[in-house]
Design an enzyme around this catalytic site. Structure first.
Site, short mmCIF file in Angstrom:
data_model
loop_
_atom_site.label_atom_id
_atom_site.label_comp_id
_atom_site.label_asym_id
_atom_site.label_seq_id
_atom_site.Cartn_x
_atom_site.Cartn_y
_atom_site.Cartn_z
NE ARG A 224 -4.19 -1.58 0.08
CZ ARG A 224 -4.34 -2.51 -0.86
NH1 ARG A 224 -3.46 -2.63 -1.83
NH2 ARG A 224 -5.38 -3.31 -0.86
CG HIS A 272 -3.70 -0.31 -6.91
ND1 HIS A 272 -4.09 0.21 -5.70
CD2 HIS A 272 -3.69 -1.66 -6.73
CE1 HIS A 272 -4.31 -0.77 -4.84
NE2 HIS A 272 -4.07 -1.93 -5.45
P1 NDP Z 1 -1.89 -12.03 3.86
O1 NDP Z 1 -2.71 -11.48 4.98
O2 NDP Z 1 -2.18 -13.38 3.32
O3 NDP Z 1 -0.34 -12.02 4.29
C1 NDP Z 1 0.24 -10.95 4.97
C2 NDP Z 1 1.69 -11.31 5.32
O4 NDP Z 1 2.30 -10.17 5.95
C3 NDP Z 1 1.77 -12.47 6.32
O5 NDP Z 1 2.87 -13.29 6.02
C4 NDP Z 1 2.02 -11.74 7.65
O6 NDP Z 1 2.75 -12.49 8.60
C5 NDP Z 1 2.86 -10.57 7.18
N1 NDP Z 1 2.80 -9.47 8.15
C6 NDP Z 1 1.71 -8.78 8.57
N2 NDP Z 1 2.07 -7.88 9.51
C7 NDP Z 1 3.40 -8.00 9.68
C8 NDP Z 1 4.35 -7.36 10.51
N3 NDP Z 1 3.98 -6.40 11.38
N4 NDP Z 1 5.64 -7.75 10.43
C9 NDP Z 1 6.02 -8.74 9.58
N5 NDP Z 1 5.17 -9.39 8.76
C10 NDP Z 1 3.88 -9.02 8.81
O7 NDP Z 1 -1.96 -10.94 2.69
P2 NDP Z 1 -1.84 -11.14 1.12
O8 NDP Z 1 -0.57 -11.86 0.81
O9 NDP Z 1 -3.12 -11.68 0.58
O10 NDP Z 1 -1.75 -9.62 0.63
C11 NDP Z 1 -0.74 -8.74 1.13
C12 NDP Z 1 -1.06 -7.31 0.73
O11 NDP Z 1 -0.79 -7.11 -0.66
C13 NDP Z 1 -2.52 -6.89 0.88
O12 NDP Z 1 -2.83 -6.55 2.22
C14 NDP Z 1 -2.59 -5.68 -0.03
O13 NDP Z 1 -2.23 -4.53 0.70
C15 NDP Z 1 -1.52 -5.97 -1.07
N6 NDP Z 1 -2.11 -6.22 -2.39
C16 NDP Z 1 -1.79 -5.39 -3.43
C17 NDP Z 1 -2.30 -5.60 -4.69
C18 NDP Z 1 -1.89 -4.76 -5.84
O14 NDP Z 1 -2.47 -4.89 -6.93
N7 NDP Z 1 -0.90 -3.88 -5.68
C19 NDP Z 1 -3.23 -6.72 -4.96
C20 NDP Z 1 -3.47 -7.55 -3.80
C21 NDP Z 1 -2.94 -7.30 -2.57
P3 NDP Z 1 2.14 -13.86 9.25
O15 NDP Z 1 2.15 -14.85 8.10
O16 NDP Z 1 3.12 -14.20 10.29
O17 NDP Z 1 0.76 -13.53 9.71
#
Ligand code: NDP
Length: 309
Positions: A224, A272
């Protein structure tokens, strides 16, 4: 069946989603917020819901994001304390993998240098670097980042991954939590952000993070816009500390015309577009959660309110 209400500040998307529900989940009656039947809705499917719109629905039981992220729900400052679900589309993973693969190749194989050289009509070859000597770090190892890290490792790159909790992924060196963040970043040639936007991750792409990477490293932001401290990036790229960046997401979208990110040499802007869930998949996944809600079954892809993702 009670109606489902679609909420968004984007009228084009509302029309597209209405058509998608009619085609892919015709069993769900869908209404917009101005329909008198909206007050009966128990589920709202949202993308940037207008401020106050969720709180105005007296029978609401479930807030469904139509995207992978849920941070856009904060567009409504009076978000009711209800379960929140998101969409997890396998095609999303494919689209994001294509985008990230392009960015990795762009820097690993020096296409950025070749394109800049073309502007000067300069013929100059750079030594080819084996993929195994190119260190790529993926921040976020969830449904998107985990698959992409594994795929890049299978393609021969030296891949590290960082998440909140410990992970095991084939051929990927994994790091967990704030205590291991510096070790994860140390000397990376390319940093890819696939984190969700939360209080803990806002502004994480900042000067200190850039300083920990290899000199002349590059950054890709697909998470984001609020993850990035744009002034720090512009300074790092302009000084040559970073060779460049590929940015897909921005604090304000569309990116305002006077934003310096547009014109800073070395920064690539995309609108995006990294990956979108298909409208058919959105309709099917939301419909499945509507069914589960009515049947009292556990909901799919539920967000943990304490973590914010
Ligand atoms: P998920 O919720 O499946 O995965 C999030 C990952 O981030 C997990 O591995 C989580 O760790 C990790 N994480 C969260 N908080 C922290 C932190 N404080 N420190 C370290 N690691 C952290 O999300 P997705 O993979 O489905 O999507 C990720 C993001 O990608 C979305 O939230 C969105 O913002 C973005 N996105 C962008 C798009 C685009 O077109 N540009 C399209 C789709 C998504 P853990 O596994 O330990 O919980």
């Amino acid at each position: 069946m009670k109606p489902l209400v679609l909420l968004s500040t984007d009228p084009v998307l509302l029309g597209q989603l209405q058509s998608a529900f009619a085609r892919s989940a015709p069993q769900v009656p869908v209404v917009l917020a101005d329909d008198p039947a909206a007050c009966e809705a128990e589920v709202a499917a949202c993308w940037f819901p207008p401020a106050g719109s969720l709180g105005a629905l007296p029978n609401l039981k479930l807030i469904h994001s139509v995207a992978a992220g849920v941070d856009h729900l904060a567009n409504d400052p009076h978000l009711p304390a209800l379960p929140i679900c998101r969409v997890v589309d396998p095609a999303h993973r494919q689209g994001m993998a294509e985008y990230v693969r392009w960015a990795v190749t762009h820097y690993h194989r020096d296409f950025d240098l070749a394109m800049a050289q073309q502007q000067r009509q300069q013929w100059l070859r750079h030594p080819q670097r084996p993929a195994g000597d190119f260190h790529v770090g993926i921040m976020g190892l969830g449904s998107l980042g985990g698959a992409i890290a594994t795929e890049l490792a299978a393609a021969g790159y030296a891949v590290r991954g960082w998440a909140r909790s410990e992970k095991r992924l084939d051929a990927v060196r994994t790091f967990a939590g704030p205590a291991e963040f510096d070790g994860f970043l140390d000397g990376l040639d390319l940093l890819v952000n696939l984190l969700p936007l939360t209080a803990a991750t806002r502004g994480i792409l900042c000067r200190d993070t850039f300083q920990a990477l290899a000199p002349g490293a590059a950054v890709v932001n697909c998470g984001r816009g609020q993850h990035l401290q744009a002034d720090d990036l512009i300074a790092a790229v302009s000084s040559g500390r970073l060779r460049g960046a590929v940015l897909d997401v921005f604090e304000k979208e569309p990116l305002p015309l006077d934003n310096r990110l547009w014109t800073t040499p070395g920064i690539v802007i995309t609108p995006h577009m990294a990956s979108c869930a298909s409208h058919a998949c959105i309709a099917q996944q939301v419909a499945e959660n509507v069914r589960r809600l009515e049947a009292g079954e556990p909901l799919l892809n539920r967000v943990d309110p304490t973590l914010g993702y």
